[in-house]
Design a protein around this motif. Structure first.
Motif, PDB file in Angstrom:
ATOM      1  N   LEU A 155      14.005   8.339   7.660  1.00  0.00           N
ATOM      2  CA  LEU A 155      13.211   7.678   6.499  1.00  0.00           C
ATOM      3  C   LEU A 155      13.530   8.853   4.991  1.00  0.00           C
ATOM      4  N   HIS A 156      13.731   8.248   4.048  1.00  0.00           N
ATOM      5  CA  HIS A 156      13.869   8.892   2.704  1.00  0.00           C
ATOM      6  C   HIS A 156      12.848  10.107   2.457  1.00  0.00           C
ATOM      7  N   HIS A 157      13.493  11.104   1.838  1.00  0.00           N
ATOM      8  CA  HIS A 157      12.603  12.354   1.573  1.00  0.00           C
ATOM      9  C   HIS A 157      11.399  12.220   0.775  1.00  0.00           C
TER      10      HIS A 157
ATOM     11  N   SER B 186       0.859  -1.137   0.119  1.00  0.00           N
ATOM     12  CA  SER B 186      -0.103   0.225  -0.129  1.00  0.00           C
ATOM     13  C   SER B 186       0.802   1.377   0.007  1.00  0.00           C
ATOM     14  N   PHE B 187       2.204   1.000   0.410  1.00  0.00           N
ATOM     15  CA  PHE B 187       3.134   2.363   0.195  1.00  0.00           C
ATOM     16  C   PHE B 187       3.468   2.713  -1.144  1.00  0.00           C
TER      17      PHE B 187
ATOM     18  N   LEU C  11       8.623   0.634   4.257  1.00  0.00           N
ATOM     19  CA  LEU C  11       9.110   2.109   4.268  1.00  0.00           C
ATOM     20  C   LEU C  11      10.538   2.103   3.975  1.00  0.00           C
ATOM     21  N   PRO C  12      11.035   3.205   3.452  1.00  0.00           N
ATOM     22  CA  PRO C  12      12.613   3.378   2.920  1.00  0.00           C
ATOM     23  C   PRO C  12      13.028   3.907   4.268  1.00  0.00           C
TER      24      PRO C  12
ATOM     25  N   ASP D 142      14.946  -2.673  10.245  1.00  0.00           N
ATOM     26  CA  ASP D 142      14.675  -4.000   9.482  1.00  0.00           C
ATOM     27  C   ASP D 142      13.240  -4.290   9.110  1.00  0.00           C
ATOM     28  N   THR D 143      12.715  -3.898  10.336  1.00  0.00           N
ATOM     29  CA  THR D 143      11.243  -4.354  10.260  1.00  0.00           C
ATOM     30  C   THR D 143      10.406  -3.258   9.482  1.00  0.00           C
ATOM     31  N   LEU D 144      11.007  -1.763   9.663  1.00  0.00           N
ATOM     32  CA  LEU D 144      10.227  -0.830   9.056  1.00  0.00           C
ATOM     33  C   LEU D 144      10.423  -1.108   7.359  1.00  0.00           C
TER      34      LEU D 144
END
Length: 387
Positions: A361-363, A7-8, A316-317, A309-311
């Motif tokens: 997190l990446h921008h 979904s991301f 998520l990046p 690792d979980t993220l």
């Protein structure tokens, strides 16, 4: 429930389109692909300087070379010291060390993650030649305090603005702050040609010196191989410059979006037990948000790594924060301070903590929708509960 990885659908990075394609064709068709014969690099420098309020800009091969070149024209070399934040990407220190100067790491503010002016003041000595504030994740360091320190001590400031394209401090753009600034265009940066860098200068004298040194010491009009200074080949090519001109055209709108998204995401992160988002100094009135950063104090490095690792597994990046520069072997290879790792660690407690507990997190996540900010926070909350 939080979002599944599928979904991301964050915007891709790098972003590009017909503007970049047309720019590459324009560079190709001019038939001259290096800066001395073409016009793309010259034009990009003018546009980049104007955007950042700087009198002059010089495009170079990458951000690390931008720092190294800037330090050299500021007189840094063997026998001098450069004060750098301990919490930064290692190019900040290696640029000084490559010139034979000792890099002196100092601690950072625990809330903004930028260099601590009090730590800078404590580290200044007779060999200090420059102070290098890093505008961490787009948050401009306390330039008011640093400028006063530098002026009183008679040392130069070099802004490491690799994360700060388009940033503003009390209404002033990076190039209007009166000091040299170095930028990066590496693939993950806020504008990119895969690699590349730039240096902005407040004076023509500094620009002219940098131009010579970035082109093997050779003036642009020389045809008889008179090399006026030592130097290296840090010249940017025409294709990179053409892409960066298109990227510069996208930058302002992207910053606007990230400036809208980060306050929402930061407020949601602050509601999660154990999560502390990077704070903002309100004098930084335009922050491009190179990274969406937060801390998980007391989680510990091993569990922080597992959390990241979980993220990533959840879509998520996510990345672990920088390691304090003195905790990498490369820092000690040459021109290191005459201290032990533990000596430095004792005076850098905040950098030690950030090494263990920071996440970013990446921008491109901040180019997502408002709903995605809620989804990101939900995934982090669930992952934190598991951690």
């Amino acid at each position: 429930m939080g979002s599944s990885p599928q979904s991301f659908e964050f915007p891709a990075w790098p972003q590009y389109g017909e503007e970049e394609r047309n720019a590459l064709n324009r560079a190709l068709d001019q038939g001259q692909w290096w800066r001395i014969g073409g016009s793309e690099v010259d034009t990009f420098e003018e546009e980049f300087a104007e955007y950042h309020g700087a009198p002059y800009a010089l495009a170079v091969t990458n951000g690390t070379h931008a720092l190294e070149l800037a330090l050299q024209v500021l007189g840094v070399g063997p026998g001098s010291e450069v004060i750098v934040p301990a919490f930064t990407f290692i190019s900040s220190s290696q640029a000084a060390q490559r010139l034979g100067a000792v890099a002196v790491p100092v601690d950072v503010d625990p809330e903004t993650y930028c260099i601590d002016p009090a730590a800078v003041a404590a580290a200044m000595g007779p060999r200090t030649k420059a102070v290098m504030p890093v505008h961490m994740a787009g948050q401009i360091a306390d330039m008011d305090a640093l400028e006063k320190l530098a002026a009183d001590a008679g040392v130069a400031i070099l802004q490491d603005a690799a994360h700060a394209h388009g940033a503003r401090w009390q209404g002033k753009k990076v190039g209007e702050l009166g000091s040299v600034a170095a930028f990066s265009f590496q693939n993950g940066k806020l504008m990119t040609a895969g690699e590349g860098g730039a240096v902005t200068f407040p004076t023509r004298e500094l620009y002219d010196s940098a131009f010579l040194r970035h082109s093997c010491g050779r003036p642009p009009t020389d045809r008889k191989y008179f090399h006026n200074t030592s130097g290296s080949n840090f010249r940017m090519n025409e294709f990179s410059a053409s892409v960066l001109r298109a990227q510069l055209g996208r930058l302002g709108g992207q910053i606007d979006t990230r400036e809208e998204r980060w306050p929402l995401l930061a407020s949601l992160l602050a509601e999660i037990p154990g999560v502390v988002p990077q704070a903002r100094d309100e004098r930084n009135d335009r922050n491009p948000h190179y990274m969406a950063m937060f801390r998980v104090p007391d989680l510990g490095e091993e569990r922080r790594n597992a959390l990241v690792d979980t993220l990533i597994e959840r879509g998520l990046p996510a990345f672990v924060g920088f390691r304090a520069i003195y905790r990498s072997d490369g820092f000690w290879e040459s021109a290191a301070p005459e201290e032990s790792v533990e000596d430095i660690a004792r005076r850098c407690p905040n950098s030690e903590a950030l090494t263990r507990d920071s996440v970013w997190l990446h921008h491109r996540t901040l180019l997502g929708t408002e709903q995605q900010m809620h989804d990101i926070a939900a995934v982090i909350a669930e992952s934190m509960a598991g951690a």
